[in-house]
Design an enzyme around this catalytic site. Structure first.
Site, PDB file in Angstrom:
ATOM      1  N   SER A 145      -2.151   6.249 -11.872  1.00 33.99           N
ATOM      2  CA  SER A 145      -2.869   5.971 -13.117  1.00 33.99           C
ATOM      3  C   SER A 145      -3.694   4.697 -12.930  1.00 33.99           C
ATOM      4  O   SER A 145      -3.325   3.839 -12.118  1.00 33.99           O
ATOM      5  CB  SER A 145      -1.861   5.742 -14.249  1.00 33.99           C
ATOM      6  OG  SER A 145      -2.533   5.312 -15.427  1.00 33.99           O
ATOM      7  N   TYR A 158       6.181   2.307 -17.382  1.00 35.70           N
ATOM      8  CA  TYR A 158       5.275   3.311 -16.803  1.00 35.70           C
ATOM      9  C   TYR A 158       4.272   2.636 -15.867  1.00 35.70           C
ATOM     10  O   TYR A 158       4.039   3.112 -14.752  1.00 35.70           O
ATOM     11  CB  TYR A 158       4.574   4.043 -17.947  1.00 35.70           C
ATOM     12  CG  TYR A 158       3.554   5.081 -17.520  1.00 35.70           C
ATOM     13  CD1 TYR A 158       3.955   6.314 -17.002  1.00 35.70           C
ATOM     14  CD2 TYR A 158       2.184   4.842 -17.661  1.00 35.70           C
ATOM     15  CE1 TYR A 158       3.020   7.263 -16.630  1.00 35.70           C
ATOM     16  CE2 TYR A 158       1.244   5.787 -17.291  1.00 35.70           C
ATOM     17  CZ  TYR A 158       1.660   7.001 -16.782  1.00 35.70           C
ATOM     18  OH  TYR A 158       0.733   7.939 -16.406  1.00 35.70           O
TER      19      TYR A 158
HETATM   20  N1  LIG Z   1      -3.061  12.063 -19.650  1.00 35.83           N
HETATM   21  C1  LIG Z   1      -3.422  10.851 -19.240  1.00 35.83           C
HETATM   22  O1  LIG Z   1      -4.147  10.114 -19.947  1.00 35.83           O
HETATM   23  C2  LIG Z   1      -2.981  10.361 -17.869  1.00 35.83           C
HETATM   24  C3  LIG Z   1      -3.579   9.173 -17.381  1.00 35.83           C
HETATM   25  C4  LIG Z   1      -3.196   8.692 -16.156  1.00 35.83           C
HETATM   26  C5  LIG Z   1      -2.258   9.378 -15.391  1.00 35.83           C
HETATM   27  N2  LIG Z   1      -1.675  10.529 -15.881  1.00 35.83           N
HETATM   28  C6  LIG Z   1      -0.692  11.198 -15.032  1.00 35.83           C
HETATM   29  O2  LIG Z   1      -1.100  12.527 -14.825  1.00 35.83           O
HETATM   30  C7  LIG Z   1       0.043  13.334 -14.520  1.00 35.83           C
HETATM   31  C8  LIG Z   1       0.003  14.594 -15.384  1.00 35.83           C
HETATM   32  O3  LIG Z   1       0.143  14.207 -16.751  1.00 35.83           O
HETATM   33  P1  LIG Z   1      -0.616  14.960 -17.935  1.00 35.83           P
HETATM   34  O4  LIG Z   1      -1.540  14.008 -18.552  1.00 35.83           O
HETATM   35  O5  LIG Z   1      -1.132  16.266 -17.483  1.00 35.83           O
HETATM   36  O6  LIG Z   1       0.584  15.107 -18.979  1.00 35.83           O
HETATM   37  P2  LIG Z   1       1.424  16.378 -19.470  1.00 35.83           P
HETATM   38  O7  LIG Z   1       0.525  17.397 -20.051  1.00 35.83           O
HETATM   39  O8  LIG Z   1       2.522  15.818 -20.303  1.00 35.83           O
HETATM   40  O9  LIG Z   1       2.012  16.968 -18.115  1.00 35.83           O
HETATM   41  C9  LIG Z   1       3.099  16.384 -17.471  1.00 35.83           C
HETATM   42  C10 LIG Z   1       3.701  17.417 -16.547  1.00 35.83           C
HETATM   43  O10 LIG Z   1       4.809  16.820 -15.874  1.00 35.83           O
HETATM   44  C11 LIG Z   1       5.906  17.699 -15.972  1.00 35.83           C
HETATM   45  N3  LIG Z   1       7.166  16.975 -15.927  1.00 35.83           N
HETATM   46  C12 LIG Z   1       7.582  15.939 -16.694  1.00 35.83           C
HETATM   47  N4  LIG Z   1       8.838  15.591 -16.360  1.00 35.83           N
HETATM   48  C13 LIG Z   1       9.234  16.443 -15.380  1.00 35.83           C
HETATM   49  C14 LIG Z   1      10.434  16.620 -14.659  1.00 35.83           C
HETATM   50  N5  LIG Z   1      11.514  15.838 -14.845  1.00 35.83           N
HETATM   51  N6  LIG Z   1      10.481  17.605 -13.715  1.00 35.83           N
HETATM   52  C15 LIG Z   1       9.408  18.395 -13.500  1.00 35.83           C
HETATM   53  N7  LIG Z   1       8.253  18.280 -14.150  1.00 35.83           N
HETATM   54  C16 LIG Z   1       8.174  17.316 -15.100  1.00 35.83           C
HETATM   55  C17 LIG Z   1       5.718  18.437 -17.290  1.00 35.83           C
HETATM   56  O11 LIG Z   1       6.332  19.721 -17.256  1.00 35.83           O
HETATM   57  P3  LIG Z   1       7.735  20.162 -17.902  1.00 35.83           P
HETATM   58  O12 LIG Z   1       7.858  19.490 -19.233  1.00 35.83           O
HETATM   59  O13 LIG Z   1       7.613  21.653 -17.942  1.00 35.83           O
HETATM   60  O14 LIG Z   1       8.781  19.728 -16.923  1.00 35.83           O
HETATM   61  C18 LIG Z   1       4.221  18.638 -17.293  1.00 35.83           C
HETATM   62  O15 LIG Z   1       3.876  19.797 -16.577  1.00 35.83           O
HETATM   63  C19 LIG Z   1       1.266  12.443 -14.785  1.00 35.83           C
HETATM   64  O16 LIG Z   1       1.745  11.936 -13.562  1.00 35.83           O
HETATM   65  C20 LIG Z   1       0.697  11.320 -15.627  1.00 35.83           C
HETATM   66  O17 LIG Z   1       1.465  10.141 -15.487  1.00 35.83           O
HETATM   67  C21 LIG Z   1      -2.025  11.028 -17.098  1.00 35.83           C
END
Ligand SMILES: NC(=O)c1ccc[n+]([C@@H]2O[C@H](COP(=O)([O-])OP(=O)(O)OC[C@H]3O[C@@H](n4cnc5c(N)ncnc54)[C@H](OP(=O)(O)O)[C@@H]3O)[C@@H](O)[C@H]2O)c1
Length: 276
Positions: A145, A158
């Site tokens: 991130s 985080y």
């Molecule tokens: N959205 C943003 O603004 C943003 C910004 C910077 C970085 N990121 C990073 O991008 C990545 C994806 O996030 P996103 O924004 O797409 O959010 P999201 O829609 O909440 O997706 C998160 C994913 O991680 C999975 N996950 C969470 N805990 C898990 C566990 N214990 N085991 C297996 N899978 C798990 C969830 O699936 P299940 O619930 O089905 O397990 C879901 O598929 C993350 O690493 C996040 O930190 C996001």
């Protein structure tokens, strides 16, 4: 000039595929010809994803996995080897945040965040390395991130976990270069996903944390370009780039902004405020 590596036939494990960035990336990778094992906990969403990829002519297998569970990580690797016959790309994308002041939170919250956002990535990678070393143009992709490059208030655990991921990625890249395994760090800014609904803990929100962001599809398209061009790091969103750039140029000014942002009068949602 960058050369471009095709993804056709790339044997891939992609975690966190049941929603958001992972969901969009799985579809785009499969469309580009990658063979993708998609993993996260939500079995129904994964099955829906795999079948929609299959219906559009791609190849995907759903392997429900909690990446924080060592036995499930091993089972994921075994299943991926069985269906793919090897491994070229591991995308550590699964992640979850937690909101609230550090002083009002517990050690347990810190450890839970690190289990998902750091230890799951390091230990899945450790298991995958023997396969990757035998793979074609192998690569570990760590989704960090921009706030793993500049800390902000309200989600210190985080930020710390994503900083750890960034530092580990840099070390690993140097160590694995001799084995031909590349390490790509992806540092997104604000992306519109379910991230803010899926928090491990939600004690407070600042107004600026609730603004929209880039679409997951656009973010995935930028990651796709990075998968082909193989830079060391890609920073996504204009706001994210600006934050990292300003922090390099005028760190004390950014510090001052962060102090202002951390004040209780900036809260949009006062569920837990520090005592006076
Ligand atoms: N959205 C943003 O603004 C943003 C910004 C910077 C970085 N990121 C990073 O991008 C990545 C994806 O996030 P996103 O924004 O797409 O959010 P999201 O829609 O909440 O997706 C998160 C994913 O991680 C999975 N996950 C969470 N805990 C898990 C566990 N214990 N085991 C297996 N899978 C798990 C969830 O699936 P299940 O619930 O089905 O397990 C879901 O598929 C993350 O690493 C996040 O930190 C996001």
């Amino acid at each position: 000039m960058f050369s471009s590596t095709p993804l056709t036939g790339a044997r891939t494990i992609l975690t966190g595929a049941s929603s958001g960035i992972g969901w969009a990336l799985a579809k785009q990778m499969a469309r580009a010809g990658a063979r993708v094992v998609v993993a996260s906990r939500n079995q129904d969403r994964l099955a829906e994803l795999a079948s929609s990829i299959g219906a559009s002519g791609g190849e995907a297998w759903s392997v429900p996995t909690d990446v924080t569970d060592p036995a499930q990580r091993t089972a994921l690797l075994e299943r991926a080897l069985a269906v793919l016959g090897g491994l070229d790309i591991l995308v550590n994308n699964a992640g979850a945040g937690a909101m609230g002041y550090f002083a009002l939170a517990s050690e347990e919250r810190l450890r839970r965040v690190f289990e998902v956002d750091f230890f799951a990535c390091t230990e899945l990678t450790r298991l995958a390395l023997p396969l990757l070393r035998a793979g074609n143009q192998p690569m570990v992709v760590n989704v960090g991130s921009v706030i793993g490059r500049r800390g902000i208030p309200g989600c210190s655990e985080y930020c710390a976990a994503k900083f750890a991921l960034a530092g580990w990625s840099e070390s690993l890249r140097a160590e694995l270069a001799q084995h031909g395994v590349h390490v790509l760090l992806v540092s997104p800014g604000a992306i519109e996903t379910g991230f803010h609904q899926n928090l491990l803990d939600d004690q407070l929100r600042f107004g600026w944390q609730q603004r929209g962001g880039m679409s997951a599809d656009r973010c995935a398209a930028i990651i796709m370009r990075a998968l082909r061009r193989r830079p060391n790091e890609v920073t996504i969103t204009a706001g994210g780039k600006l934050l990292v750039w300003l922090n390099r140029l005028v760190p004390r000014a950014v510090d001052a902004i962060m102090v202002r942002l951390a004040r209780p009068d900036r809260l949009a949602d006062r569920r837990a405020v520090p005592s006076e």
